[in-house]
Write an enzyme that holds these catalytic residues in place. Structure first.
Site, PDB file in Angstrom:
ATOM      1  N   GLN A 156     -22.975  52.496  81.798  1.00 43.58           N
ATOM      2  CA  GLN A 156     -22.343  51.176  81.878  1.00 43.58           C
ATOM      3  C   GLN A 156     -23.123  50.174  81.022  1.00 43.58           C
ATOM      4  O   GLN A 156     -22.530  49.346  80.330  1.00 43.58           O
ATOM      5  CB  GLN A 156     -22.276  50.701  83.343  1.00 43.58           C
ATOM      6  N   VAL A 186     -15.255  44.820  79.306  1.00 40.32           N
ATOM      7  CA  VAL A 186     -16.139  45.858  79.854  1.00 40.32           C
ATOM      8  C   VAL A 186     -17.000  45.197  80.935  1.00 40.32           C
ATOM      9  O   VAL A 186     -17.697  44.214  80.658  1.00 40.32           O
ATOM     10  CB  VAL A 186     -17.054  46.451  78.750  1.00 40.32           C
ATOM     11  N   SER A 192     -19.096  47.101  87.977  1.00 40.51           N
ATOM     12  CA  SER A 192     -17.994  48.032  87.724  1.00 40.51           C
ATOM     13  C   SER A 192     -17.816  49.044  88.856  1.00 40.51           C
ATOM     14  O   SER A 192     -18.780  49.654  89.308  1.00 40.51           O
ATOM     15  CB  SER A 192     -18.237  48.795  86.417  1.00 40.51           C
ATOM     16  N   HIS A 194     -16.495  51.785  88.431  1.00 43.40           N
ATOM     17  CA  HIS A 194     -16.732  53.127  87.885  1.00 43.40           C
ATOM     18  C   HIS A 194     -18.124  53.614  88.284  1.00 43.40           C
ATOM     19  O   HIS A 194     -18.386  54.810  88.319  1.00 43.40           O
ATOM     20  CB  HIS A 194     -16.613  53.105  86.355  1.00 43.40           C
ATOM     21  N   GLU A 249      -5.104  45.289  84.047  1.00 44.87           N
ATOM     22  CA  GLU A 249      -5.437  46.624  83.536  1.00 44.87           C
ATOM     23  C   GLU A 249      -4.489  47.657  84.137  1.00 44.87           C
ATOM     24  O   GLU A 249      -4.791  48.228  85.181  1.00 44.87           O
ATOM     25  CB  GLU A 249      -6.897  46.996  83.887  1.00 44.87           C
ATOM     26  N   HIS A 252      -6.338  51.101  85.437  1.00 44.43           N
ATOM     27  CA  HIS A 252      -7.516  51.261  86.291  1.00 44.43           C
ATOM     28  C   HIS A 252      -7.091  51.437  87.755  1.00 44.43           C
ATOM     29  O   HIS A 252      -6.570  50.511  88.372  1.00 44.43           O
ATOM     30  CB  HIS A 252      -8.428  50.027  86.129  1.00 44.43           C
TER      31      HIS A 252
HETATM   32 ZN   LIG Z   1     -11.555  51.164  84.667  1.00 45.15          ZN
END
Ligand SMILES: [Zn+2]
Length: 288
Positions: A156, A186, A192, A194, A249, A252
């Protein structure tokens, strides 16, 4: 003669007595009638009062019931079903956003499992539901593709740093302004999803660009309609950027568990709203 007179006198006395007796009888009957009538009047008056009281009580009860129903209806409309207090700390509802960032040591240790030949990884606990979702999509003739999943801290960091570098080069911004702009695309390390293994970027195999064109694809339409059944939500929906702090998004997806995914989708909420958390604010607001 005297006999006749005596008899007449007697008979007059008798008549008088009879009349007196009749008068007494009449009086008694009259009195009795009056008592009965008065009693009847009183009883029917009481009955009427009771009836009126009962009608009033029933009316009040009905009013209260109607008011309650109206209130309940309103609550149903205005008050969404949110996450139960006992659920908020579950691993699958963990909130990670710009207002709730993690420092490196906060990031939960996630046991990941590798998904496919591409080597994408997710939290092992969501594997079964994720596979079921892809299976169902394929059964319906769709072919969505994963293009990002779990990211370690360092990954990341380098994604974010690279983005800042590109924005500085392409737009001639200084590092500080470029960092603000880069963060809208980002996520800054620690913000995040993720990084906790619960998020995936999924695109259509027929259109792989990460832009709004995704939402027009059949694969994405299928995911938007069905992902909640497998515990996933489209995490950053259209017109909710001021709450999520992330631009729209349409790729996502975030695992939140089946119950939350259903409630969030049905009520058109974001995870922030579902958890009763503060909106993050429009991510593009501070861009120069
Ligand atoms: Zn994403």
């Amino acid at each position: 003669m005297s006999d006749i007179r005596q008899r007449r006198r007697r008979s007059r006395r008798n008549i008088k007595r009879i009349r007196q007796r009749n008068r007494r009888v009449l009086l008694s009957v009259g009195l009795l009638c009056f008592i009965v009538w008065a009693g009847f009047v009183n009883v029917s008056k009481q009955k009427k009062e009771q009836e009126a009281e009962q009608a009033y009580a029933e009316q009040q009860e009905k009013k209260a019931r109607e008011a309650k129903e109206v209130k309940a209806g309103k609550e149903e409309k205005d008050e969404p079903v949110l996450a139960a207090e006992s659920e908020k700390n579950k691993w699958y509802l963990k909130l990670v956003n710009a207002k709730n960032p993690m420092i490196q040591t906060d990031v939960p240790e996630v046991e990941t499992e590798t998904l496919d030949s591409e080597g994408y990884q997710v939290d092992a606990r969501i594997m079964k539901d994720l596979e079921a979702m892809f299976e169902a999509a394929r059964a319906d003739g769709r072919s969505p593709m994963i293009c990002s999943a779990f990211r370690a801290w360092d990954t990341q960091v380098s994604l974010y740093q690279n983005k800042i570098g590109r924005v500085m080069n392409e737009e001639g911004l200084n590092e500080e302004d470029a960092a603000i702009k880069a963060a809208t695309v980002v996520a800054k390390p620690g913000t995040s999803e993720h990084q906790i293994g619960l998020a995936l970027d999924i695109v259509s195999s027929e259109y792989t660009n990460l832009d709004e064109g995704q939402m027009e694809t059949e694969d994405q339409k299928w995911l938007m309609e069905n992902s909640w059944k497998y515990g996933f939500i489209l995490r950053y929906p259209l017109d909710k950027s001021d709450i999520t702090g992330v631009i729209f998004e349409p790729w996502h997806y975030r695992y939140v568990g089946k119950k939350a995914a259903k409630e969030i989708t049905e009520q058109n909420l974001t995870l922030e709203e579902y958890l009763g958390e503060e909106p993050v604010g429009d991510p593009t607001e501070n861009i120069k």
